[in-house]
Design a protein around this motif. Structure first.
Motif, PDB file in Angstrom:
ATOM      1  N   ILE A 187     -30.403 -22.009 -14.448  1.00  0.00           N
ATOM      2  CA  ILE A 187     -30.115 -22.519 -13.106  1.00  0.00           C
ATOM      3  C   ILE A 187     -31.395 -22.654 -12.299  1.00  0.00           C
ATOM      4  O   ILE A 187     -31.725 -23.725 -11.808  1.00  0.00           O
ATOM      5  CB  ILE A 187     -29.119 -21.600 -12.364  1.00  0.00           C
ATOM      6  N   ASN A 188     -32.135 -21.556 -12.164  1.00  0.00           N
ATOM      7  CA  ASN A 188     -33.317 -21.534 -11.311  1.00  0.00           C
ATOM      8  C   ASN A 188     -34.591 -21.336 -12.126  1.00  0.00           C
ATOM      9  O   ASN A 188     -34.559 -20.882 -13.274  1.00  0.00           O
ATOM     10  CB  ASN A 188     -33.206 -20.416 -10.269  1.00  0.00           C
ATOM     11  N   TYR A 189     -35.722 -21.655 -11.475  1.00  0.00           N
ATOM     12  CA  TYR A 189     -37.045 -21.498 -12.059  1.00  0.00           C
ATOM     13  C   TYR A 189     -37.766 -20.350 -11.351  1.00  0.00           C
ATOM     14  O   TYR A 189     -37.717 -20.242 -10.126  1.00  0.00           O
ATOM     15  CB  TYR A 189     -37.860 -22.782 -11.903  1.00  0.00           C
ATOM     16  N   LYS A 223     -39.429 -18.391  -6.525  1.00  0.00           N
ATOM     17  CA  LYS A 223     -38.186 -18.868  -7.128  1.00  0.00           C
ATOM     18  C   LYS A 223     -37.891 -20.261  -6.587  1.00  0.00           C
ATOM     19  O   LYS A 223     -37.880 -20.480  -5.374  1.00  0.00           O
ATOM     20  CB  LYS A 223     -37.026 -17.920  -6.792  1.00  0.00           C
ATOM     21  N   LEU A 224     -37.680 -21.208  -7.508  1.00  0.00           N
ATOM     22  CA  LEU A 224     -37.364 -22.577  -7.148  1.00  0.00           C
ATOM     23  C   LEU A 224     -35.916 -22.890  -7.489  1.00  0.00           C
ATOM     24  O   LEU A 224     -35.399 -22.449  -8.522  1.00  0.00           O
ATOM     25  CB  LEU A 224     -38.281 -23.552  -7.883  1.00  0.00           C
ATOM     26  N   ASN A 281     -36.606 -21.478  -3.080  1.00  0.00           N
ATOM     27  CA  ASN A 281     -35.562 -20.487  -2.828  1.00  0.00           C
ATOM     28  C   ASN A 281     -36.164 -19.292  -2.106  1.00  0.00           C
ATOM     29  O   ASN A 281     -35.697 -18.893  -1.055  1.00  0.00           O
ATOM     30  CB  ASN A 281     -34.912 -20.067  -4.148  1.00  0.00           C
ATOM     31  N   TYR A 282     -37.231 -18.704  -2.663  1.00  0.00           N
ATOM     32  CA  TYR A 282     -37.989 -17.680  -1.946  1.00  0.00           C
ATOM     33  C   TYR A 282     -39.389 -17.579  -2.531  1.00  0.00           C
ATOM     34  O   TYR A 282     -39.661 -17.994  -3.656  1.00  0.00           O
ATOM     35  CB  TYR A 282     -37.306 -16.306  -1.972  1.00  0.00           C
ATOM     36  N   ASN A 317     -46.467 -17.583   4.360  1.00  0.00           N
ATOM     37  CA  ASN A 317     -45.723 -18.821   4.515  1.00  0.00           C
ATOM     38  C   ASN A 317     -45.866 -19.633   3.232  1.00  0.00           C
ATOM     39  O   ASN A 317     -46.954 -20.109   2.911  1.00  0.00           O
ATOM     40  CB  ASN A 317     -46.261 -19.612   5.711  1.00  0.00           C
ATOM     41  N   THR A 318     -44.775 -19.789   2.486  1.00  0.00           N
ATOM     42  CA  THR A 318     -44.803 -20.509   1.213  1.00  0.00           C
ATOM     43  C   THR A 318     -44.347 -21.943   1.427  1.00  0.00           C
ATOM     44  O   THR A 318     -43.278 -22.186   1.976  1.00  0.00           O
ATOM     45  CB  THR A 318     -43.882 -19.831   0.181  1.00  0.00           C
ATOM     46  N   PHE A 319     -45.178 -22.863   0.974  1.00  0.00           N
ATOM     47  CA  PHE A 319     -44.875 -24.280   1.083  1.00  0.00           C
ATOM     48  C   PHE A 319     -44.640 -24.852  -0.305  1.00  0.00           C
ATOM     49  O   PHE A 319     -45.451 -24.681  -1.210  1.00  0.00           O
ATOM     50  CB  PHE A 319     -46.035 -25.024   1.750  1.00  0.00           C
ATOM     51  N   VAL A 320     -43.506 -25.552  -0.510  1.00  0.00           N
ATOM     52  CA  VAL A 320     -43.209 -26.249  -1.759  1.00  0.00           C
ATOM     53  C   VAL A 320     -42.844 -27.678  -1.413  1.00  0.00           C
ATOM     54  O   VAL A 320     -41.930 -27.923  -0.629  1.00  0.00           O
ATOM     55  CB  VAL A 320     -42.056 -25.573  -2.530  1.00  0.00           C
TER      56      VAL A 320
END
Length: 482
Positions: A82-84, A101-102, A109-110, A459-462
């Motif tokens: 489901i997730n990466y 987590k993507l 996701n976080y 601060n996480t940027f995707v």
């Protein structure tokens, strides 16, 4: 109507379980967390994930004044159906354990980050499944330097909470993998270890002096790793009962993740004397050569990684670090005759202020997405000099490549090239190997007290780092001019 829907779901579920059970050892991956897989819209770069997608990953510490130079390095990754999940480190003035987590569509996701009291050089390596708890992942790593102390930790997939379970002095950074009963680890300072999954107590551990291990893989009978020590570059295949090991030497540093299939065939990556890529298929039962191929790449400097894909083929990622020939290239290869099935080369789209050329593009980790495609994560690296500013910049990337290798051109990170001229031919490979008796190796594995972790807010940027959303690159340069 509800009955028909229920039965349809049960039939699909049975089919998935049959696929899991019938795959045998499934070569190099632990089976048990497939889930129901579907496309969930576009990635950060736009387009449907059925055509692949790519995003940048960036983290900034707002307490350091906003836009500061950061390294965002991902050395491990895994897909649970489901997730990466990605693991590594983030660095500005200090290093931090990094866990990202993507979602299925490659949105964030976080992002979780941790510091260790009294240690400034820390990081996480590869992720692997906990067979006893589907909500947890194991992760290896280090503190007090990659050649210092090693750790074995656990991540809660739902929250990103990191718990260090074991820490060992002087092992160096640990890479790990699990089967149904044991956890295996190899380390930078030449340690190999086998632990019970029930309580992570040591079953056996050895140290091979003068060896430095950088990766880990497995089948039912062996674990394998790569030795980066210049005196004996090569792949080391270790029997899982630790009765013996064999070093297969390579021509220079061909850093790789060794691949072993369920028939004990090992696929060794090497370089010919004229700097071409060589792939040798070696049977570990008698160390005999089955077949070897040479691919004309003429690379003076490159690193390699690989995985087995779900259609039975092999994927080889080639990271060229030649100053005049930088790229990341993927080969899909038939395991039977080592013939080339398909290929693609990717280069980043971003231009930095002053049009600085990219210094290197690296695939730090590869894993299958169970659909015939694969996922890659790593860093894009620039060295920038502008006025009184001289900085090194590492920006993370996540790349989801579909099974047909046709990456959506609307993705925001990579341009692709498919018409790459590659010639191949059978190659007379000389197997240079040395048998090692592990009973005579030096055993010295000392457990140390648990480490004190502190969470760190970043601060996480995707998404897309470009002129519209937002222009992080130029802001970083301007910030460092002050």
């Amino acid at each position: 109507m509800r009955t028909y829907v229920l039965w349809a779901f049960i039939i699909i579920l049975i089919g998935i379980m049959f696929n899991i059970i019938s795959c045998g050892s499934c070569d190099n991956k632990f089976i048990g967390y497939y889930g129901l897989i579907g496309n969930s819209g576009g990635s950060g770069g736009g387009g449907n994930l059925g055509s692949g997608g790519a995003v940048n990953i960036w983290a900034q510490d707002l307490n350091q004044g906003g836009w500061v130079v950061l390294s965002n390095v991902y050395k491990g990754g895994i897909f649970d159906g489901i997730n990466y999940y990605l693991s590594g480190f983030q660095e500005d003035t200090t290093k931090k354990y990094a866990i990202v987590k993507l979602n299925p569509d490659l949105t964030l996701n976080y992002g979780k980050y941790y510091t260790v009291s009294g240690s400034t050089d820390i990081g996480l390596t590869n992720l692997y499944f906990n067979p006893n708890d589907s909500t947890k992942l194991y992760v290896g790593g280090w503190h007090n330097g990659a050649a210092g102390n090693g750790i074995i930790a656990e991540i809660d997939k739902n929250t990103g909470n990191l718990t260090i379970i074991k820490a060992y002095s002087n092992t160096g950074s640990i890479n790990l993998i699990t089967d149904s009963t044991h956890l295996y680890g190899v380390s930078v300072n030449g340690y190999i270890m086998k632990l019970n999954l029930s309580d992570l107590s040591i079953v056996d551990s050895k140290q091979i002096n003068g060896y430095n291990f950088s990766s880990i893989s497995q089948n039912n009978s062996y674990i394998a790793t790569y030795n980066v020590n210049s005196s004996s570059y090569g792949v080391v295949a270790v029997k899982k009962d630790f009765s013996s090991a064999t070093l297969f030497k390579t021509n220079g540093n061909q850093n790789q993740v060794p691949l072993i299939d369920s028939d004990n065939n090992m696929y060794l990556i090497d370089k010919s004397t004229d700097n071409n890529l060589v792939i040798a298929k070696i049977n570990l039962n008698d160390n005999s050569l089955d077949i070897s191929k040479e691919y004309t790449l003429s690379l003076t400097s490159a690193y390699y990684s690989g995985i087995f894909l779900d259609d039975g083929s092999m994927l080889v990622a080639i990271e060229s670090t030649d100053l005049s020939n930088r790229f990341l290239q993927f080969f899909k290869i038939n395991r039977n005759d080592l013939s080339l099935v398909s290929k693609v080369r990717v280069l980043p789209k971003q231009q930095l202020s002053g049009n600085y050329p990219i210094e290197s593009i690296e695939s730090m980790t590869l894993f299958t997405d169970f659909s015939g495609g694969f996922f890659a994560a790593g860093i894009l690296h620039w060295d920038i000099s502008e006025g009184d500013v001289s900085i090194s910049l590492d920006i993370g990337y996540a790349l989801k490549m579909p099974s047909n290798f046709n990456l959506d051109p609307n993705n925001c990170v990579f341009n692709t090239t498919y018409n790459i001229p590659i010639n191949s031919a059978n190659y007379n490979y000389n197997i240079d190997y040395t048998n090692m008796n592990l009973d005579n190796s030096n055993l010295n594995l000392n457990e140390i007290s648990s480490l004190s972790l502190s969470s760190k807010d970043l601060n996480t940027f995707v998404g897309c780092i470009d002129s519209s959303n937002p222009n992080i690159l130029n802001k970083t340069i301007q910030k460092n001019k002050k």
